[in-house]
Enzyme design. Structure first.
Site, PDB file in Angstrom:
ATOM      1  N   GLU A 312       0.940  -1.287   0.007  1.00 39.05           N
ATOM      2  CA  GLU A 312       0.007  -0.073  -0.172  1.00 39.05           C
ATOM      3  C   GLU A 312       0.777   1.445  -0.251  1.00 39.05           C
ATOM      4  OE1 GLU A 312      -4.149  -1.328   2.125  1.00 39.05           O
ATOM      5  OE2 GLU A 312      -2.697  -1.074   3.459  1.00 39.05           O
TER       6      GLU A 312
HETATM    7  C1  LIG Z   1      -0.776  -6.429   3.826  1.00 40.25           C
HETATM    8  C2  LIG Z   1      -2.008  -5.425   4.244  1.00 40.25           C
HETATM    9  N1  LIG Z   1      -1.785  -4.157   4.300  1.00 40.25           N
HETATM   10  C3  LIG Z   1      -3.217  -3.701   4.942  1.00 40.25           C
HETATM   11  C4  LIG Z   1      -3.969  -4.858   4.569  1.00 40.25           C
HETATM   12  O1  LIG Z   1      -3.070  -5.765   4.464  1.00 40.25           O
HETATM   13  O2  LIG Z   1      -5.229  -5.085   5.390  1.00 40.25           O
HETATM   14  C5  LIG Z   1      -5.359  -5.027   6.642  1.00 40.25           C
HETATM   15  C6  LIG Z   1      -6.316  -4.967   7.528  1.00 40.25           C
HETATM   16  O3  LIG Z   1      -7.233  -6.135   7.063  1.00 40.25           O
HETATM   17  C7  LIG Z   1      -4.467  -3.559   7.279  1.00 40.25           C
HETATM   18  O4  LIG Z   1      -4.174  -3.669   8.633  1.00 40.25           O
HETATM   19  C8  LIG Z   1      -3.043  -3.669   6.428  1.00 40.25           C
HETATM   20  O5  LIG Z   1      -2.365  -2.316   6.871  1.00 40.25           O
END
Ligand SMILES: CC1=[NH+][C@H]2[C@@H](O1)O[C@H](CO)[C@@H](O)[C@@H]2O
Length: 499
Positions: A312
């Site tokens: 992200e």
């Molecule tokens: C790898 C990843 N990055 C995000 C995503 O997973 O969803 C999570 C919540 O489900 C969140 O906490 C995390 O920061």
């Protein structure tokens, strides 16, 4: 209480032959014999005795075996069937002794988790209970299908004390998981002491989601966690997420920001708004920061992996992200470790020493397929199968639902080694179940979200792929009395006919 049938074990063993005319009864004279040539075996013997003493009140002397004992419980590192491999074991129970054979301490330790389940539920009591401590007669041959069976705990969104982390590790050990990924840094908190930048922990760790006091682990506390896991044959993988999910670091070390201004600490739950500065002028400072952090973390981490996130990075231009990851890969190698990263790192085509962790919700990913062609191995954390912060159903008070609802059957009825399109099962290292903690604040919450889905996933990573939901759900039902006895909070899923 009748001995628990050999066929109630989770993860389900590879092969079980019951000998119903035989059974072994623990008595106050039962000795735990261990392989005389192995400190590992002696430590597992002490661990076993530690599990059995509280509820029985028996002494369970631990001593080196001379030959193959014909009484007591023997933990031997000779004579095991070759198929047990590096992590499997054999257990043979008759009226006079319990023989455990393996090739490694890890195999003996796995056998101890099985033995625990072969004893009456009362064995989980922390105080002496009157029971007939019978183990059903028979033979078990068992070994895992995948090498990597992991759990992740996010200690950044909410901080948890060492005692809670140790209890979480105990839950992993109970179901034969062997990797613990600790998510140590994110936007809301930096949770590990780094000497090169003391403010990372003292300031970056001073809050959490919702604005609570947060916290951090000193190096001694982190080492305590690593040693506790190692004694349970669990390898710790520390994660410092980057270049996104870095607000705690950016708030603590101003020169990581393009304007050299530290943003405020963040206590919300948004994602994708932070990034290390990518401009040329800051390259040396950012690279040195990462080098210092990885050096200090690698020195504290005996395991082969360091996780550097990569997910992200919505505030990092793609070209900058790729260049950044290409600068980071050699830093991890420089300190003798292999890099784990969320699967976005594949954009930077890491070499095959890296282990991408797939967290998508569909099996078909172009970067994954291309990397598979290059011989990469993968860790599967499909969010709609393994994310234990997902709600069980819409009424679940805790957790999120962005990846979908995950009831016990959803966590069970899939095959981690056959999930990714275009990736052969031999390229799947295994699975890992992340518990993100935006909504999770205490041990009971952790346990409510991981029980009973963690045992379900543990079976998918350990047992033959042929095991079925209908068989699993009946075995799982026999485990809730154990959880109750062990004071473990769990979700009583309507999919299971609990006793
Ligand atoms: C790898 C990843 N990055 C995000 C995503 O997973 O969803 C999570 C919540 O489900 C969140 O906490 C995390 O920061």
């Amino acid at each position: 209480a009748a001995a628990i049938g050999l066929d109630k074990v989770i993860p389900s063993p590879v092969s079980v032959q019951s000998k119903s005319e035989q059974e072994y009864t623990l008595t106050r004279n039962t000795v735990v014999y261990t392989d005389p040539n192995s400190q590992d075996a002696a430590r597992v013997g002490e661990y076993l005795a530690g599990l059995l003493r509280p509820a029985t009140g028996y002494p369970f002397t631990v001593r080196p075996a001379s030959g193959v004992p014909n009484s007591g419980i023997a933990l031997l590192l000779s004579g095991a069937n070759g198929s047990v491999g590096a992590s499997g074991y054999e257990i043979d129970v008759n009226g006079s002794r319990v023989l455990v054979r393996a090739k490694t301490g890890a195999g003996l330790f796995a056998a101890v988790q099985t033995l625990r389940q072969l004893l009456p539920v009362a064995i989980e009591n922390s105080t002496v209970e009157n029971a007939s401590w019978k183990i059903a007669g028979g033979h078990i041959l068992d070994y895992p299908r995948t090498d990597y069976r992991g759990g992740m705990l996010d200690v950044a969104r909410h901080f948890f004390p060492v005692s809670t982390v140790k209890r979480y590790i105990d839950h992993l050990a109970r179901y034969k998981l062997n990797y613990f990924h600790i998510h140590l840094a994110d936007d809301q908190g930096w949770r590990i002491q780094i000497d090169s930048y003391p403010r990372l922990a003292t300031y970056g760790g001073s809050t959490q989601v919702g604005g609570g006091p947060g916290g951090y682990y000193t190096k001694a506390e982190y080492t305590d966690i690593v040693n506790y896991a190692a004694a349970r044959y669990i390898t710790v993988i520390p994660e410092i997420d980057m270049p996104g999910h870095t607000n705690a670091a950016l708030a603590s070390v101003p020169e990581l920001n393009c304007n050299n201004q530290a943003p405020p600490l963040y206590t919300g739950t948004d994602v994708g708004f932070s990034s290390f500065c990518m401009d040329e002028a800051h390259r040396a400072v950012v690279t040195k920061f990462i080098d210092d952090v990885v050096r200090e973390l690698a020195a504290l981490t005996p395991g082969p992996y360091i996780h550097l996130g990569g997910d992200e990075a919505h505030s990092t231009p793609e070209a900058d992200y790729i260049a950044f990851e290409k600068r980071v890969f050699p830093i991890v190698a420089k300190y003798g470790k292999r890099m784990v990263g969320w699967h976005e790192i594949l954009k930077a085509t890491p070499d095959t020493t890296a282990l991408p962790q797939y967290w998508g919700t569909t099996p078909d990913d172009a970067n994954v397929k291309a990397a598979a062609q290059r011989g990469m191995k993968f860790l599967v954390s499909a969010a709609n199968k393994t994310y234990l912060d997902m709600k069980y159903d819409q009424n679940t008070p805790l957790g999120q639902d962005w990846a979908g609802l995950i009831e016990v059957r959803d966590a069970y009825d899939w095959n981690p080694t056959a999930y990714l399109t275009g990736v052969s099962s031999s390229q799947i290292a295994g699975f890992e179940a992340p518990l993100w903690t935006e909504t999770i604040t205490k041990l009971a919450d952790i346990e409510y979200m991981i029980f009973p889905r963690l045992p379900a996933l543990a079976e998918r990573g350990w047992s033959p792929a042929s095991r079925t939901w209908s068989d699993f759900r009946t075995r799982l039902a026999t485990h809730s009395p154990r959880w109750k006895k062990a004071k473990i909070t769990y979700y009583p899923s309507p999919q299971i006919a609990w006793p």
